[in-house]
Design a protein around this motif. Structure first.
Motif, short mmCIF file in Angstrom:
data_model
loop_
_atom_site.label_atom_id
_atom_site.label_comp_id
_atom_site.label_asym_id
_atom_site.label_seq_id
_atom_site.Cartn_x
_atom_site.Cartn_y
_atom_site.Cartn_z
N ILE A 158 0.84 -1.20 0.00
CA ILE A 158 0.00 0.00 0.00
C ILE A 158 0.87 1.25 0.00
N PHE A 159 1.93 1.25 0.83
CA PHE A 159 2.87 2.37 0.87
C PHE A 159 3.47 2.60 -0.52
N GLU A 160 3.91 1.53 -1.16
CA GLU A 160 4.54 1.63 -2.47
C GLU A 160 3.56 2.23 -3.49
N LYS A 161 2.32 1.77 -3.46
CA LYS A 161 1.30 2.25 -4.41
C LYS A 161 0.99 3.73 -4.18
N LYS A 162 0.89 4.14 -2.93
CA LYS A 162 0.50 5.53 -2.62
C LYS A 162 1.64 6.53 -2.79
N THR A 163 2.88 6.06 -2.67
CA THR A 163 4.01 6.99 -2.72
C THR A 163 4.85 6.89 -3.98
N GLY A 164 4.79 5.76 -4.66
CA GLY A 164 5.65 5.55 -5.82
C GLY A 164 7.07 5.15 -5.43
N ILE A 165 7.31 4.96 -4.14
CA ILE A 165 8.62 4.53 -3.66
C ILE A 165 8.68 3.00 -3.75
N LYS A 166 9.65 2.48 -4.48
CA LYS A 166 9.81 1.03 -4.63
C LYS A 166 10.30 0.42 -3.32
N VAL A 167 9.66 -0.67 -2.89
CA VAL A 167 10.01 -1.30 -1.63
C VAL A 167 10.71 -2.64 -1.87
N TYR A 168 11.83 -2.83 -1.20
CA TYR A 168 12.53 -4.11 -1.18
C TYR A 168 12.42 -4.66 0.24
N ALA A 169 11.67 -5.75 0.37
CA ALA A 169 11.47 -6.36 1.68
C ALA A 169 12.41 -7.55 1.85
N PHE A 170 12.83 -7.78 3.09
CA PHE A 170 13.71 -8.90 3.38
C PHE A 170 13.44 -9.39 4.79
N GLU A 171 13.99 -10.51 5.15
CA GLU A 171 13.84 -11.05 6.49
C GLU A 171 15.15 -10.89 7.25
N ALA A 172 15.04 -10.54 8.52
CA ALA A 172 16.20 -10.42 9.40
C ALA A 172 15.77 -10.88 10.78
N SER A 173 16.63 -11.62 11.46
CA SER A 173 16.28 -12.10 12.78
C SER A 173 17.44 -11.92 13.75
N ASP A 174 17.09 -11.94 15.04
CA ASP A 174 18.10 -11.80 16.08
C ASP A 174 18.73 -13.16 16.39
N ARG A 175 19.58 -13.21 17.40
CA ARG A 175 20.27 -14.45 17.76
C ARG A 175 19.32 -15.58 18.15
N MET A 176 18.12 -15.20 18.61
CA MET A 176 17.13 -16.21 19.03
C MET A 176 16.21 -16.62 17.88
N GLY A 177 16.44 -16.04 16.71
CA GLY A 177 15.61 -16.38 15.56
C GLY A 177 14.32 -15.59 15.46
N LYS A 178 14.17 -14.57 16.31
CA LYS A 178 12.97 -13.72 16.26
C LYS A 178 13.18 -12.61 15.23
N PRO A 179 12.12 -12.23 14.51
CA PRO A 179 12.27 -11.14 13.53
C PRO A 179 12.76 -9.85 14.19
N VAL A 180 13.69 -9.16 13.53
CA VAL A 180 14.14 -7.86 14.00
C VAL A 180 12.95 -6.91 13.89
N TYR A 181 12.64 -6.22 14.98
CA TYR A 181 11.41 -5.45 15.05
C TYR A 181 11.38 -4.25 14.11
N HIS A 182 12.51 -3.57 13.89
CA HIS A 182 12.58 -2.41 13.01
C HIS A 182 13.82 -2.49 12.14
N THR A 183 13.65 -2.14 10.88
CA THR A 183 14.75 -2.17 9.91
C THR A 183 15.89 -1.25 10.32
N ASN A 184 15.56 -0.09 10.89
CA ASN A 184 16.62 0.89 11.18
C ASN A 184 17.55 0.49 12.33
N VAL A 185 17.30 -0.65 12.97
CA VAL A 185 18.27 -1.12 13.97
C VAL A 185 19.32 -2.04 13.35
#
Length: 194
Positions: A158-185
């Protein structure tokens, strides 16, 4: 348009450990001795340092009620863009949603017709926490996003459609295998390598 040498900072009223957000943030640790007075001291030091370096700091005071322990992070519920656009984002945790304030929006969004309000996605349990969820390369109009409970694929589309900004999504996890909560960390962009 919000000038590049001007920033908005929220002076904390109740900064502290947020039990609600800790559920999806495995990095969230705070010593029990950390208190609100220490947060105020650090806030004052930072705003003075920024001002000493020519940055115009607009200080908005957090309200005492409702209690908002993370109010100092407004980049999660809004972002401003060079063309005057202001985007409001859907927040996962209920006590973060209370940070959204009309008086702050009126300060940062000078063109109401350029407000993109994605916050209603919360009603569908779809979340995207602003420039925490995404690291945006404005030069190339690309956003990078680590998928997590706070960053959903649906919201990114939805963000990509409304802004025209291309989004590249990926998966990242911590040492325990939990998803990293925010990309900017885990990611930052710079015009030069360190």
């Amino acid at each position: 348009m919000w000038p590049a040498n001007r920033i908005l900072m929220i002076k904390p009223a109740n900064f502290g450990y947020n039990e609600e957000t800790a559920l999806t943030n495995s990095f969230q640790q705070m010593e029990a001795t950390y208190n609100g007075a220490q947060a105020i001291d650090e806030f004052n030091e930072m705003t003075n340092l920024l001002a000493a370096h020519g940055i115009d700091v607009l200080i908005v005071h957090d309200t005492a009620l409702p209690v908002k322990p993370d109010a100092i992070f407004p980049n999660n519920w809004f972002s401003t863009h060079i063309d005057g656009t202001c985007i409001l984002y859907p927040m996962l945790h209920h006590n973060r949603r209370t940070e959204r304030r009309k008086d702050i929006i009126s300060i940062i969004a000078k063109q109401p017709e350029k407000i993109i309000d994605l916050s209603e996605l919360e009603l569908q349990n779809i979340f995207l926490e602003g420039t925490g969820s995404m690291v945006i390369d404005h030069d190339y109009s690309i956003a990078y996003a680590a998928i997590s409970p706070r960053t959903s694929c649906e919201a990114l589309k939805i963000f990509e459609k409304k802004t025209g900004i291309k989004v590249y999504a990926f998966e990242a996890s911590d040492r325990m295998g939990k998803p990293v909560y925010h990309t900017n960390v885990v990611m930052a962009l710079s015009p030069q390598t360190a």
